[in-house]
Scaffold this motif. Sequence first.
Motif, PDB file in Angstrom:
ATOM      1  N   TRP A   4      -0.901  -1.390   6.692  1.00  0.00           N
ATOM      2  CA  TRP A   4      -2.234  -1.089   6.166  1.00  0.00           C
ATOM      3  C   TRP A   4      -3.123  -0.311   7.125  1.00  0.00           C
ATOM      4  O   TRP A   4      -3.815   0.612   6.701  1.00  0.00           O
ATOM      5  CB  TRP A   4      -2.924  -2.388   5.698  1.00  0.00           C
ATOM      6  CG  TRP A   4      -2.300  -2.925   4.448  1.00  0.00           C
ATOM      7  CD1 TRP A   4      -1.028  -2.701   4.017  1.00  0.00           C
ATOM      8  CD2 TRP A   4      -2.922  -3.742   3.466  1.00  0.00           C
ATOM      9  NE1 TRP A   4      -0.803  -3.334   2.821  1.00  0.00           N
ATOM     10  CE2 TRP A   4      -1.962  -3.999   2.458  1.00  0.00           C
ATOM     11  CE3 TRP A   4      -4.194  -4.286   3.340  1.00  0.00           C
ATOM     12  CZ2 TRP A   4      -2.237  -4.772   1.346  1.00  0.00           C
ATOM     13  CZ3 TRP A   4      -4.469  -5.068   2.233  1.00  0.00           C
ATOM     14  CH2 TRP A   4      -3.498  -5.311   1.230  1.00  0.00           C
ATOM     15  N   VAL A   9      -6.508   2.963  -2.473  1.00  0.00           N
ATOM     16  CA  VAL A   9      -6.425   2.143  -1.267  1.00  0.00           C
ATOM     17  C   VAL A   9      -7.656   1.253  -1.141  1.00  0.00           C
ATOM     18  O   VAL A   9      -7.567   0.048  -0.865  1.00  0.00           O
ATOM     19  CB  VAL A   9      -6.296   3.072  -0.027  1.00  0.00           C
ATOM     20  CG1 VAL A   9      -6.529   2.304   1.254  1.00  0.00           C
ATOM     21  CG2 VAL A   9      -4.944   3.755  -0.024  1.00  0.00           C
ATOM     22  N   MET A  10      -8.823   1.857  -1.376  1.00  0.00           N
ATOM     23  CA  MET A  10     -10.072   1.093  -1.289  1.00  0.00           C
ATOM     24  C   MET A  10     -10.053  -0.100  -2.226  1.00  0.00           C
ATOM     25  O   MET A  10     -10.400  -1.221  -1.843  1.00  0.00           O
ATOM     26  CB  MET A  10     -11.248   1.993  -1.667  1.00  0.00           C
ATOM     27  CG  MET A  10     -11.671   2.967  -0.587  1.00  0.00           C
ATOM     28  SD  MET A  10     -12.720   4.276  -1.265  1.00  0.00           S
ATOM     29  CE  MET A  10     -13.887   3.335  -2.217  1.00  0.00           C
ATOM     30  N   MET A  11      -9.687   0.151  -3.462  1.00  0.00           N
ATOM     31  CA  MET A  11      -9.743  -0.923  -4.445  1.00  0.00           C
ATOM     32  C   MET A  11      -8.731  -2.026  -4.110  1.00  0.00           C
ATOM     33  O   MET A  11      -9.034  -3.207  -4.202  1.00  0.00           O
ATOM     34  CB  MET A  11      -9.489  -0.383  -5.862  1.00  0.00           C
ATOM     35  CG  MET A  11     -10.515   0.616  -6.373  1.00  0.00           C
ATOM     36  SD  MET A  11     -12.235   0.310  -5.961  1.00  0.00           S
ATOM     37  CE  MET A  11     -12.636  -1.025  -7.059  1.00  0.00           C
ATOM     38  N   LEU A  12      -7.538  -1.616  -3.692  1.00  0.00           N
ATOM     39  CA  LEU A  12      -6.513  -2.607  -3.346  1.00  0.00           C
ATOM     40  C   LEU A  12      -6.997  -3.517  -2.223  1.00  0.00           C
ATOM     41  O   LEU A  12      -6.942  -4.744  -2.308  1.00  0.00           O
ATOM     42  CB  LEU A  12      -5.228  -1.896  -2.915  1.00  0.00           C
ATOM     43  CG  LEU A  12      -4.151  -2.825  -2.342  1.00  0.00           C
ATOM     44  CD1 LEU A  12      -3.624  -3.749  -3.426  1.00  0.00           C
ATOM     45  CD2 LEU A  12      -3.021  -2.028  -1.712  1.00  0.00           C
ATOM     46  N   MET A  13      -7.521  -2.902  -1.157  1.00  0.00           N
ATOM     47  CA  MET A  13      -7.978  -3.692  -0.015  1.00  0.00           C
ATOM     48  C   MET A  13      -9.141  -4.581  -0.408  1.00  0.00           C
ATOM     49  O   MET A  13      -9.216  -5.734   0.013  1.00  0.00           O
ATOM     50  CB  MET A  13      -8.412  -2.756   1.104  1.00  0.00           C
ATOM     51  CG  MET A  13      -7.259  -2.088   1.761  1.00  0.00           C
ATOM     52  SD  MET A  13      -7.873  -1.215   3.179  1.00  0.00           S
ATOM     53  CE  MET A  13      -6.421  -1.207   4.177  1.00  0.00           C
ATOM     54  N   PHE A  14     -10.027  -4.019  -1.218  1.00  0.00           N
ATOM     55  CA  PHE A  14     -11.202  -4.791  -1.626  1.00  0.00           C
ATOM     56  C   PHE A  14     -10.784  -6.040  -2.390  1.00  0.00           C
ATOM     57  O   PHE A  14     -11.223  -7.147  -2.082  1.00  0.00           O
ATOM     58  CB  PHE A  14     -12.128  -3.935  -2.486  1.00  0.00           C
ATOM     59  CG  PHE A  14     -13.244  -4.704  -3.108  1.00  0.00           C
ATOM     60  CD1 PHE A  14     -14.328  -5.111  -2.344  1.00  0.00           C
ATOM     61  CD2 PHE A  14     -13.214  -5.057  -4.451  1.00  0.00           C
ATOM     62  CE1 PHE A  14     -15.356  -5.841  -2.909  1.00  0.00           C
ATOM     63  CE2 PHE A  14     -14.235  -5.792  -5.018  1.00  0.00           C
ATOM     64  CZ  PHE A  14     -15.307  -6.188  -4.248  1.00  0.00           C
ATOM     65  N   PRO A  64     -15.727  -1.554  -0.584  1.00  0.00           N
ATOM     66  CA  PRO A  64     -14.323  -1.192  -0.387  1.00  0.00           C
ATOM     67  C   PRO A  64     -14.132  -0.083   0.641  1.00  0.00           C
ATOM     68  O   PRO A  64     -13.207  -0.138   1.453  1.00  0.00           O
ATOM     69  CB  PRO A  64     -13.884  -0.718  -1.771  1.00  0.00           C
ATOM     70  CG  PRO A  64     -14.760  -1.450  -2.708  1.00  0.00           C
ATOM     71  CD  PRO A  64     -16.070  -1.603  -2.023  1.00  0.00           C
ATOM     72  N   PHE A  83       1.180   1.469   1.983  1.00  0.00           N
ATOM     73  CA  PHE A  83       0.619   0.263   1.372  1.00  0.00           C
ATOM     74  C   PHE A  83       1.652  -0.493   0.567  1.00  0.00           C
ATOM     75  O   PHE A  83       1.738  -1.707   0.647  1.00  0.00           O
ATOM     76  CB  PHE A  83      -0.567   0.629   0.480  1.00  0.00           C
ATOM     77  CG  PHE A  83      -1.799   0.843   1.275  1.00  0.00           C
ATOM     78  CD1 PHE A  83      -2.615  -0.233   1.601  1.00  0.00           C
ATOM     79  CD2 PHE A  83      -2.121   2.092   1.756  1.00  0.00           C
ATOM     80  CE1 PHE A  83      -3.731  -0.046   2.374  1.00  0.00           C
ATOM     81  CE2 PHE A  83      -3.241   2.280   2.527  1.00  0.00           C
ATOM     82  CZ  PHE A  83      -4.048   1.220   2.842  1.00  0.00           C
ATOM     83  N   ILE A 116     -14.427  -1.552   3.981  1.00  0.00           N
ATOM     84  CA  ILE A 116     -13.237  -2.355   4.291  1.00  0.00           C
ATOM     85  C   ILE A 116     -12.101  -1.454   4.793  1.00  0.00           C
ATOM     86  O   ILE A 116     -11.428  -1.778   5.774  1.00  0.00           O
ATOM     87  CB  ILE A 116     -12.789  -3.164   3.048  1.00  0.00           C
ATOM     88  CG1 ILE A 116     -13.832  -4.246   2.749  1.00  0.00           C
ATOM     89  CG2 ILE A 116     -11.417  -3.791   3.279  1.00  0.00           C
ATOM     90  CD1 ILE A 116     -13.534  -5.056   1.512  1.00  0.00           C
ATOM     91  N   VAL A 117     -11.922  -0.309   4.133  1.00  0.00           N
ATOM     92  CA  VAL A 117     -10.870   0.615   4.567  1.00  0.00           C
ATOM     93  C   VAL A 117     -11.132   1.048   6.007  1.00  0.00           C
ATOM     94  O   VAL A 117     -10.226   1.075   6.841  1.00  0.00           O
ATOM     95  CB  VAL A 117     -10.795   1.846   3.644  1.00  0.00           C
ATOM     96  CG1 VAL A 117      -9.798   2.858   4.184  1.00  0.00           C
ATOM     97  CG2 VAL A 117     -10.406   1.439   2.247  1.00  0.00           C
ATOM     98  N   THR A 148      -7.906  -7.558  -2.472  1.00  0.00           N
ATOM     99  CA  THR A 148      -7.168  -8.489  -1.622  1.00  0.00           C
ATOM    100  C   THR A 148      -8.135  -9.330  -0.804  1.00  0.00           C
ATOM    101  O   THR A 148      -8.052 -10.563  -0.773  1.00  0.00           O
ATOM    102  CB  THR A 148      -6.233  -7.702  -0.678  1.00  0.00           C
ATOM    103  OG1 THR A 148      -5.546  -6.725  -1.445  1.00  0.00           O
ATOM    104  CG2 THR A 148      -5.246  -8.621  -0.002  1.00  0.00           C
ATOM    105  N   GLN A 149      -9.085  -8.644  -0.166  1.00  0.00           N
ATOM    106  CA  GLN A 149     -10.069  -9.351   0.650  1.00  0.00           C
ATOM    107  C   GLN A 149     -10.921 -10.295  -0.186  1.00  0.00           C
ATOM    108  O   GLN A 149     -11.131 -11.446   0.174  1.00  0.00           O
ATOM    109  CB  GLN A 149     -10.993  -8.335   1.335  1.00  0.00           C
ATOM    110  CG  GLN A 149     -10.341  -7.557   2.434  1.00  0.00           C
ATOM    111  CD  GLN A 149      -9.901  -8.477   3.546  1.00  0.00           C
ATOM    112  OE1 GLN A 149     -10.681  -9.270   4.050  1.00  0.00           O
ATOM    113  NE2 GLN A 149      -8.630  -8.407   3.908  1.00  0.00           N
ATOM    114  N   PHE A 168      -2.184   0.577  -8.097  1.00  0.00           N
ATOM    115  CA  PHE A 168      -2.542  -0.267  -6.961  1.00  0.00           C
ATOM    116  C   PHE A 168      -3.200  -1.570  -7.391  1.00  0.00           C
ATOM    117  O   PHE A 168      -3.090  -2.570  -6.689  1.00  0.00           O
ATOM    118  CB  PHE A 168      -3.502   0.484  -6.019  1.00  0.00           C
ATOM    119  CG  PHE A 168      -2.808   1.279  -4.954  1.00  0.00           C
ATOM    120  CD1 PHE A 168      -1.911   2.282  -5.289  1.00  0.00           C
ATOM    121  CD2 PHE A 168      -3.047   1.029  -3.607  1.00  0.00           C
ATOM    122  CE1 PHE A 168      -1.263   3.021  -4.305  1.00  0.00           C
ATOM    123  CE2 PHE A 168      -2.411   1.762  -2.615  1.00  0.00           C
ATOM    124  CZ  PHE A 168      -1.520   2.754  -2.965  1.00  0.00           C
TER     125      PHE A 168
END
Lengths: 367, 286, 298
Positions: C269, B119-124, C46, C263, C49-50, B126-127, B221
Motif C-alpha cells: 500500500w 485507491v482513495m476510496m479503498l483506503m478510506f 480519503p 493494492f 489517508i492516501v 478499510t480505515q 476497488f
Amino acid sequence: MSEPPGSDLNPAAAVSLRGISKFFDDVTAVDHVDLEIGDGEFFALLGPSGCGKTTTLRMIGGLEIPSEGSLRIFGDEVGPLPPNKRPVNTVFQNYALFPHMSVADNVAFGLRMRKVDRAETASRVAQAISLVRMAGMENRRPAQLSGGQQQRVALARALVNRPKVLLLDEPLAALDLKLRQEMQFELKQLQREVGITFVFVTHDQEEALALSDRIGVMNEGRLLQVGTPEEMYDAPVDRFVADFIGRSNFLAGTLEDVSTVCLANGTRIRVPAVDAEIAAPGSAIQVSLRPERVMIADESAAPEGAASLSGRVSAVTFLGNSIVYHVGLDWMTVEVETDHRPDLRRHAVGDDVVLWWRDDAIAVVRP
Amino acid sequence: MSAGRRGLGGGLLRFNGAVVLAFLYAPIILLVVFSFSASRLPGQWGGFTTEWYQTLFDDSRIQRTIWVSLRVALVSTVISTVLGTMSALALERFRFRGRRVFDALLYLPIIIPDVTMAVMMLMFFTQAFDLLEVVFGLGLSKGFATIIVSHVAFNIAFVSVVVRARVAGMDATLEQAAADLYASRWQTFRYVTLPLIAPGVLGGALLAITLSLDDVVVTQFVAGPGSTTLPVYVFSLIRKGVTPTINAVSVIMLVASLILVAGSVALQRASAARGRQRLQTTGGIQ
Amino acid sequence: MSDATLEQSRRALGEAERQRERSERRRGFILALPSFAYMVIFFAIPLVIVLVYSFATRTSTGSTALSDWNLDAYRKLGEPIVRNVVVRSVILALITTLVCLVVAYPFAWFCATRSALTRNLLLVAVMIPFWTNFLVRNYAWRILLSAGGPISSFTEAIGLGETNILFTKTAVVIGLVYAYLPFMILPLYASIDRLDRRLVEASSDLYASGPQTFRRVVLPLTMPGVIAGSILVFVPSMGAYVTPELLGGGKETLLGSYIVTQFLTARNWPVGASLSFVLMAVMLVSTIIYFRSGGKNL
C-alpha cells in the motif's frame, strides 16, 4: 440639506427620502439624499452611470437596505423591509420577464404568490393586459414578443399588483430609437390613466425632459438639484446639471454682489439675483450660457447697454436647421448656435464679432 | 492553409475526415455484427445466430450484476443530482464561509485519475471500517453501499459543473423580479429558478448515470462479494478470455449508453429548437 | 429628530442590513452543507489517508504499519522496476498525445470549415462514441485485433500477412487514441472555430505561403486548443488502467495498472499510495498549465 431625517415630513408625499446614504464597503454609492416625490408624480432620477440613481431606486424597491436615513412610502417607514413587504413594484431593466411562462402567467405571478383568489386574479390579469394593449397575446412566451411588447408586459406585471409607487429602471434603454420615442408617449399616457406615482431612472436627459413632471439630477452619489424640466434647463444651480442637461458654455468669474459677476477677463455683467445657497458674494462661480441664447453680430452692431464680449470666429459648423460658431475670446472659446435663416447674416471664419445676451438668459452655477 | 477547400489539401482533409469517422465507428459496428455471429471465436463470422443473447438471458450471474449496476446507477444519480444541484446553486448564487475551499474541492474529482480515486476510496473504507469495529464493534464490509458512496463522491462534482453552467447563464434579475412580485424564497426557487435550470439538472443526471454505468476501476476497488456491477464482472470475464457471450453483453451495454446519449442529444436539440422558434417568431413580428 | 434618534435609526438599518446579509450567508452555507460535508468525508479525508499511507511502512505480512514514518515508498520510485513503469507510461502517453494531435488537427479544421449543419453533425458524431461505455469501446478493439479477427483477416486478404499486434504497445496506443481522441478534437475545434479567417487571408496577402501561414499565424493562434487537448489526452493516458489491461494483456504495465497491482495483488500500500500521489501531481501541474494557457471550458 443638513436637516435631520424625518423633520418637516410631508404626509402627502408618496416617497420621502431623508438623509439617505448607502455605503458599499468603502464606496459611498448614495450620499445624504433628501427627496420628496409627490403622489401621482412622474419623477425621473437622471445621471451618468455609477451616479447612484439605480441604487437609490433599489433602496426604494427594497432590493437594497439604506445604510442610514429615513425612507418612507406614504408616511410609513420602509427602510429595512424586504421587497415583498412594501407597496411598490419594479419594472426591471431588460424587463426580467420569466422566459418559461406565458404573458398571462407572467402578469398573474404576483397575485398568485399572494394567493389572491382565482376569479379575481383572472379578471385583474385581463384588465392589466388590456390596459397595456396586449389583449390577444396572453399565451405568447416573452421570447415571442418584440421589445416594446415585452416592456408592456413588464408594466402590466407590475401594475396588476396595484402598487402605490411604480419603479422603472432604465425602462426604455433596451429599445431602438424609434420604438423608444413611441414608448415614451405610451408610458406617459399610461401613467396618467393609472394615476399612481412613477419613479424612473435614466441616463438619457432627453427622455427625462420629455417624460417627467420633475427631475432629480444625481452625480457621484449626491442629488444635485430637483426641479421641473424647465427649471432644470433654465436655472441650473450646479455646473454638472447645466452640462448634463443640454449644452452650455461656462464662463468663470467671481460673484461681486447678489446680481453682479466679474468675469475672468475683468468684464462685469449683470445676472439674475443669485440665491445665497448657490453662492455667497465674493465666491468663485461659473456662468452658464446656453449656445442658443447667445446673440452674435458684426463688431459694429453691438446693442447699447447690454454686456458684450468681442472675439473672432474660429470655426463654423452647418447643421441644417442651425449653425454653430466657435468664437475665440482671448481667454476662452464660446459656442454659439443660431438659426439658419436667409435673413440672418452668416459669419465666416476670421470675422471679428461681438456676443451678447439678455440678462435673464444666463444662470450662475456652483463651479 | 489557403488550399483548405480545393485541390490536394481539401482532398486530404476529406480523406482524413472519413478515416477518423471510420476509426470511431467501425469497432462499434463490428462488435454489434459479431455479437450475432455463430462462430465460437468472438472475432469471426460464422453465420447469423441469436444464441449468445439467449445464453446471456439464461445466465443468472449476469442478470444479478445488471440489477446491481442499475440500482447503483439509479441511487447514486438521484443522490448526486440533488447534492450537485444544491452545491451549484450555493456556489453560483451565494457567498458563505468556506466557499472557495468548497469550490476547489468540487473540481478535484473531475481531474483526479480513476486509479487514484479508487485507491482513495479503498483506503478510506478499510480505515473507516477498522475504526468502526474497534470503537463501536460494528462489523461492516464493502458492498452495495460502498459502491454508491464512491460513485456519489465523483458524480456530485460532475453534476455541479453542468448545473452551474446553467445557473450562471440564468439572469439573476429574474429572481429579484420574483421577490419584487411577492414570491418567498421557496416560491422563487419552485416557480422561477428550478424550471429555468431544469435542462441543466437533467443533463447533469444523464451524465451521472453514464459515469456510474461506465465505472470499472473505482467499483472494482470498493465492491464486495455479491455486489459486483456488470462492468466489473465483464472486465474480469474479458481478462479470463473473450467469448461470444461477452460480445452480446457488450452490445447490451452499448445500447444502454446509446439510449442515454440519445436522451442528452434530444435534450440539447429541444432547447436549441426552442431558441430557433423564438428567433423565427420574433422575426415574424418585427 | 434629534441626533440620538438619528444614530438609533442608523443602527437599526445597519442591523437590518447585516441581518439580511447574515441570512443570505446562512442560506448559502446550509445549501452547500450537505455536499460540502459529503465531499470532506468521502473525498478530502480519503485523499489525506492516501497521503499518510505513502509515508508508512509495509510489514513483512503485507499489512501496513502506521508508525515508523519514512520516505521509503518515494525512494522506491527510483528503483529500476518502478522507474521503467513510469518512463514507459510517459512515453506511451506522449505517443498517444502526438497521434491524437496529428489526426485531430486536420479533422477539427475540416469540421470548422463545413456548413453549420454538417459541422454539428460531425461534432455529434465525435461525441457519441465518447458517451458510449468505456469498457465496451476497449473490448471492441480486443475483438478487432484478436488473432484471426477482422483486421488480421483483412491484412491477410490483401496480402500483407497476419497482423498480430494484440498485447503489444501498439495495441495499447490504438486503444488510448480511440478512447481519448474526442478530448483532442473538441478543444482544437473550439480554437480553430474562434480563429478569424481574415487573418489567414491577410497572411497570404502579405506573401506568406500556405505552410508559412500555418506555422506563423494559424498554429500560434490555435495554441490554446493544442495545449488543452494535449493535456486532456496526456493525463488520463498516464493513469489508464482498463486499456493496458485489456489490450496490453497486462504485459505492458503502465502507471495505472501498476498502482492497482500494488493494492490488489502485491499488497504494498505505501508504494501504491506514493505512486497515486505522483500521478495526481502530474495531473495537478497539467491542470495549472491548462488554466494558465487560458483554457476555461471543457
